[in-house]
Design a protein around this motif. Structure first.
Motif, PDB file in Angstrom:
ATOM      1  N   GLY A 148     -19.602  45.580  -4.876  1.00 19.84           N
ATOM      2  CA  GLY A 148     -18.352  45.555  -5.617  1.00 19.84           C
ATOM      3  C   GLY A 148     -17.606  46.873  -5.585  1.00 19.84           C
ATOM      4  O   GLY A 148     -16.896  47.201  -6.535  1.00 19.84           O
ATOM      5  N   ILE A 149     -17.783  47.649  -4.507  1.00 21.69           N
ATOM      6  CA  ILE A 149     -17.065  48.911  -4.343  1.00 21.69           C
ATOM      7  C   ILE A 149     -16.361  48.894  -2.993  1.00 21.69           C
ATOM      8  O   ILE A 149     -16.526  47.962  -2.192  1.00 21.69           O
ATOM      9  N   THR A 150     -15.600  49.927  -2.688  1.00 19.89           N
ATOM     10  CA  THR A 150     -14.847  49.973  -1.435  1.00 19.89           C
ATOM     11  C   THR A 150     -15.706  50.539  -0.309  1.00 19.89           C
ATOM     12  O   THR A 150     -16.654  51.305  -0.562  1.00 19.89           O
ATOM     13  N   PRO A 151     -15.422  50.185   0.953  1.00 19.81           N
ATOM     14  CA  PRO A 151     -16.144  50.799   2.087  1.00 19.81           C
ATOM     15  C   PRO A 151     -16.025  52.314   2.089  1.00 19.81           C
ATOM     16  O   PRO A 151     -16.958  53.017   2.483  1.00 19.81           O
ATOM     17  N   SER A 152     -14.884  52.818   1.619  1.00 18.59           N
ATOM     18  CA  SER A 152     -14.710  54.270   1.553  1.00 18.59           C
ATOM     19  C   SER A 152     -15.702  54.895   0.581  1.00 18.59           C
ATOM     20  O   SER A 152     -16.273  55.964   0.855  1.00 18.59           O
ATOM     21  N   ALA A 153     -15.929  54.241  -0.538  1.00 18.12           N
ATOM     22  CA  ALA A 153     -16.893  54.755  -1.518  1.00 18.12           C
ATOM     23  C   ALA A 153     -18.300  54.746  -0.942  1.00 18.12           C
ATOM     24  O   ALA A 153     -19.089  55.673  -1.170  1.00 18.12           O
ATOM     25  N   VAL A 154     -18.635  53.692  -0.177  1.00 17.11           N
ATOM     26  CA  VAL A 154     -19.944  53.638   0.476  1.00 17.11           C
ATOM     27  C   VAL A 154     -20.097  54.807   1.430  1.00 17.11           C
ATOM     28  O   VAL A 154     -21.131  55.491   1.468  1.00 17.11           O
ATOM     29  N   SER A 155     -19.064  55.055   2.240  1.00 18.23           N
ATOM     30  CA  SER A 155     -19.105  56.156   3.202  1.00 18.23           C
ATOM     31  C   SER A 155     -19.288  57.498   2.495  1.00 18.23           C
ATOM     32  O   SER A 155     -20.037  58.368   2.960  1.00 18.23           O
ATOM     33  N   GLN A 156     -18.646  57.681   1.340  1.00 16.19           N
ATOM     34  CA  GLN A 156     -18.788  58.929   0.590  1.00 16.19           C
ATOM     35  C   GLN A 156     -20.215  59.121   0.078  1.00 16.19           C
ATOM     36  O   GLN A 156     -20.750  60.236   0.096  1.00 16.19           O
ATOM     37  N   HIS A 157     -20.840  58.026  -0.371  1.00 19.12           N
ATOM     38  CA  HIS A 157     -22.233  58.119  -0.819  1.00 19.12           C
ATOM     39  C   HIS A 157     -23.137  58.580   0.317  1.00 19.12           C
ATOM     40  O   HIS A 157     -24.002  59.456   0.143  1.00 19.12           O
ATOM     41  N   LEU A 158     -22.940  58.006   1.512  1.00 16.15           N
ATOM     42  CA  LEU A 158     -23.785  58.374   2.657  1.00 16.15           C
ATOM     43  C   LEU A 158     -23.533  59.822   3.075  1.00 16.15           C
ATOM     44  O   LEU A 158     -24.475  60.560   3.411  1.00 16.15           O
ATOM     45  N   ARG A 159     -22.272  60.217   3.039  1.00 18.90           N
ATOM     46  CA  ARG A 159     -21.944  61.592   3.427  1.00 18.90           C
ATOM     47  C   ARG A 159     -22.577  62.588   2.465  1.00 18.90           C
ATOM     48  O   ARG A 159     -23.119  63.627   2.890  1.00 18.90           O
ATOM     49  N   ARG A 160     -22.563  62.280   1.175  1.00 24.60           N
ATOM     50  CA  ARG A 160     -23.156  63.197   0.196  1.00 24.60           C
ATOM     51  C   ARG A 160     -24.666  63.315   0.399  1.00 24.60           C
ATOM     52  O   ARG A 160     -25.234  64.397   0.257  1.00 24.60           O
TER      53      ARG A 160
END
Length: 300
Positions: free
Chosen positions: A29-41
């Motif tokens: 229930g989140i955006t693909p951009s938010a997923v990408s930010q989690h992985l980057r962090r």
């Protein structure tokens, strides 16, 4: 490790499980951009590359594979913990801890709870029999049965039953000493009293509009109602007993009622719990079976 990192680990594991960032984002229930930010962090925090990204697919690096195993184990443990909570909420499992007066050790409580235990093999039972008040929180008691007038407290009480008392004697005693025909004649007989139960040696008998109050000096006094009952069964005197607790003995002729045309004050029984809401299933089911087995007892 803080909550943000734990969430990022959960997002990373979901990406691997779903096979893409878009699918993981949709399931969370989140955006693909938010997923990408989690992985980057995660990669920046640990200084390693976890995923090789191409336009077609995601591929785990060696470090990513090791990290995913830990993340997957964490999620599995969280899911198991959630399932265990659901089981406690929905099914009678675990250890059920019940405190009750000693008189219920004579079989009344076991008869009531036996069907619940037989139907639920994941449920165990630990009983505490006390005639004095005990700290339910200290003993980690789930449910207590208490008799008489309750003191004000933070505990939650639900009325269970009103138990009728009966004066009883054994046939051996009656054969030797005779059967009292009036309340006054009780004073000519040996009395077995229960010191821990206030009022049991002070009798108030009622028949229609007539009330007689007697103070019975005991020949034998005990702080345990089961031991007092044992002396009565041995023919050593009369005693005041809760009728449901001696029902089998009365039916079998081991005891017989005395002055049965006179009534005695009833004893209220209560189910007491230390919590107001969120009771586990084991407590809810125990309360239901106790209410069904003992509730509304008014045997005259």
């Amino acid at each position: 490790m803080n909550m943000d990192e734990l969430r990022s680990m959960a997002v990373f594991a979901r990406v691997i499980e779903k096979g893409s960032m878009n699918a993981a984002a949709q399931s969370l229930g989140i955006t693909p951009s938010a997923v990408s930010q989690h992985l980057r962090r995660l990669e920046q925090r640990h200084g390693v590359t976890l995923l090789q990204r191409t336009t077609r697919k995601l591929t785990l690096t060696e470090a990513g594979q090791l990290f995913y195993q830990g993340c997957a184990a964490m999620l599995a443990a969280a899911r198991q913990a959630e399932q265990q909570l659901s089981a406690l909420r929905d099914a009678p499992v675990g250890e059920l801890r019940i405190s009750a007066p000693s008189g219920l050790a004579g079989g009344v409580l076991s008869s009531a709870l036996a069907p619940l235990l037989a139907a639920n093999p994941g449920l165990s039972l630990r009983l505490f029999f006390h005639d004095e008040m005990v700290d339910l929180l200290e003993l980690q008691v789930d449910l207590a049965i208490r008799a008489g007038k309750l003191k004000d407290s933070s505990l939650v009480a639900r009325h269970l039953a009103d138990w009728h008392f009966v004066i009883c004697a054994s046939p051996v005693y009656v054969a030797k000493h005779g059967l009292p025909q009036t309340p006054a004649e009780l004073l000519q007989h040996d009395w077995v009293g229960v010191a821990a139960h206030e009022g049991l040696s002070r009798l108030q008998l009622t028949r229609g509009a007539e009330t007689v109050t007697l103070s019975m000096p005991p020949r034998i006094s005990s702080n345990n109602i089961l031991s007092a009952r044992a002396f009565v069964l041995e023919g050593l005197g009369l005693s005041l007993q809760p009728e449901p607790e001696v029902r089998k003995e009365l039916a079998a002729g081991l005891l017989q009622p005395v002055l049965s045309e006179w009534s005695l004050p009833e004893l209220p029984l209560w189910m007491v719990t230390p919590r107001r809401e969120g009771q586990p299933a084991k407590v809810r089911h125990a309360m239901l079976v106790l209410q069904a087995a003992l509730g509304g007892e008014r045997h005259l």
